[in-house]
Design an enzyme around this catalytic site. Structure first.
Site, mmCIF file in Angstrom:
data_model
loop_
_atom_site.group_PDB
_atom_site.id
_atom_site.type_symbol
_atom_site.label_atom_id
_atom_site.label_comp_id
_atom_site.label_asym_id
_atom_site.label_seq_id
_atom_site.Cartn_x
_atom_site.Cartn_y
_atom_site.Cartn_z
ATOM 1 N N HIS A 83 -5.809 14.426 -8.941
ATOM 2 C CA HIS A 83 -5.732 12.790 -9.351
ATOM 3 C C HIS A 83 -4.731 12.378 -10.537
ATOM 4 O O HIS A 83 -4.555 11.354 -10.515
ATOM 5 C CB HIS A 83 -7.263 12.297 -9.511
ATOM 6 C CG HIS A 83 -7.971 12.450 -8.333
ATOM 7 N ND1 HIS A 83 -8.115 11.581 -7.487
ATOM 8 C CD2 HIS A 83 -9.133 13.535 -7.926
ATOM 9 C CE1 HIS A 83 -9.112 11.445 -6.607
ATOM 10 N NE2 HIS A 83 -9.496 13.025 -6.724
ATOM 11 N N GLU A 125 -4.563 1.995 -4.316
ATOM 12 C CA GLU A 125 -3.404 2.357 -4.187
ATOM 13 C C GLU A 125 -2.479 0.823 -3.819
ATOM 14 O O GLU A 125 -1.352 1.129 -3.395
ATOM 15 C CB GLU A 125 -3.037 3.437 -3.379
ATOM 16 C CG GLU A 125 -3.290 3.433 -1.955
ATOM 17 C CD GLU A 125 -4.662 3.781 -1.576
ATOM 18 O OE1 GLU A 125 -4.904 4.409 -0.466
ATOM 19 O OE2 GLU A 125 -5.674 3.831 -2.443
ATOM 20 N N ASP A 140 0.552 -1.293 0.162
ATOM 21 C CA ASP A 140 0.020 -0.087 -0.040
ATOM 22 C C ASP A 140 0.947 1.412 -0.107
ATOM 23 O O ASP A 140 1.989 1.027 0.803
ATOM 24 C CB ASP A 140 -0.948 -0.169 1.243
ATOM 25 C CG ASP A 140 -1.963 1.169 1.267
ATOM 26 O OD1 ASP A 140 -3.019 0.850 0.659
ATOM 27 O OD2 ASP A 140 -1.632 2.094 1.707
#
Length: 253
Positions: free
Chosen positions: A134, A164, A121
């Site tokens: 973004h 992610e 992550d």
């Protein structure tokens, strides 16, 4: 003709009947002049050759469109398969593709030395999106995917799990070996910089690594293997959150 199969069959019978009638007429009528055997034989060879040539030409004409259509359909199906098995943004294998490959390989005994997975992550990824937008977040994901893909070529495969999160699959590695590789990869990420319109974005990761039970004895079903994989991924996910609780930017084995 684009008529029905029955009409085509009837037309074919009509042509056959005409051919037989002409042949019968030829047999029972005396020739104006008898031809030598060599010339008669030559005519038969020419006749047979022309028939086969006509069949080849007809088949090539009537099958060309069909073959082109089938080729395009096969190419389209290959593209659909690639699209269905890969994440559109990072081009990495998606969750379904990763699971399907692992299930198949485990059932066929391809992991003699074991298999490990690392749930990965990106730390504080939401802050990247909030601060830079973004599009910047997508750029981070793409560059991360390139790094993962290049590094994992000699160890296994990297895929995008969602958001992610990435899943790294270490083929024929025990837990200690996978942990060492995961830490090497984390060092590369720490040294990586994402350049976004002149702004350097530094990224870190948190990873949880665990192994999967690959022991196969007797008959084993895909559902049983799928359960093993999901249990291992859940365990890796728990280790991931342990790493986050400890301050992130670490590997938990």
């Amino acid at each position: 003709t684009y008529a029905s199969e029955l009409v085509k069959f009837i037309l074919s019978l009509g042509i056959l009947a005409l051919r037989l009638m002409l042949y019968g007429w030829h047999i029972y009528r005396a020739p104006v002049e008898a031809l030598p055997f060599e010339i008669t034989f030559l005519f038969q060879i020419i006749n047979i050759t022309e028939i086969f040539a006509a069949i080849i030409i007809i088949l090539s004409i009537f099958t060309k469109d069909k073959m082109e259509t089938e080729a395009k359909l096969a190419q389209y199906n290959r593209k659909l398969k690639i699209i269905s098995e890969h994440d559109p943004l990072t081009r990495l294998p998606n969750r379904r593709s990763l699971l399907s490959t692992m299930i198949s390989d485990i059932m066929h005994g391809k992991y003699e030395n074991g298999i490990c997975v690392a749930m990965t992550d990106i730390d504080f990824f939401k802050q990247v999106n909030d601060r830079y937008g973004h599009d910047a977040g997508d750029a981070v994901l793409k560059q991360m995917a390139e790094l993962f893909s290049g590094y994992m070529q000699k160890y296994g495969v990297a895929g995008r799990w969602g958001g992610e999160e990435f899943l790294l699959v270490f083929n024929n590695k025990n837990l200690d070996q996978a942990g060492i590789s995961a830490n090497e990869l984390l060092d590369q990420v720490r040294n990586m910089t994402v350049n976004w319109h002149g702004t350097e974005i530094k990224i870190t990761l948190t990873m949880g690594v665990t192994d999967i039970n690959t022991f196969v004895s007797g008959t084993i079903t895909e559902a049983e293997v799928d359960d093993r994989i999901n249990e291992a991924i859940q365990a890796a996910d728990r280790k991931l959150y342990m790493g986050k609780a400890k301050g992130r930017n670490t590997v938990v084995v």
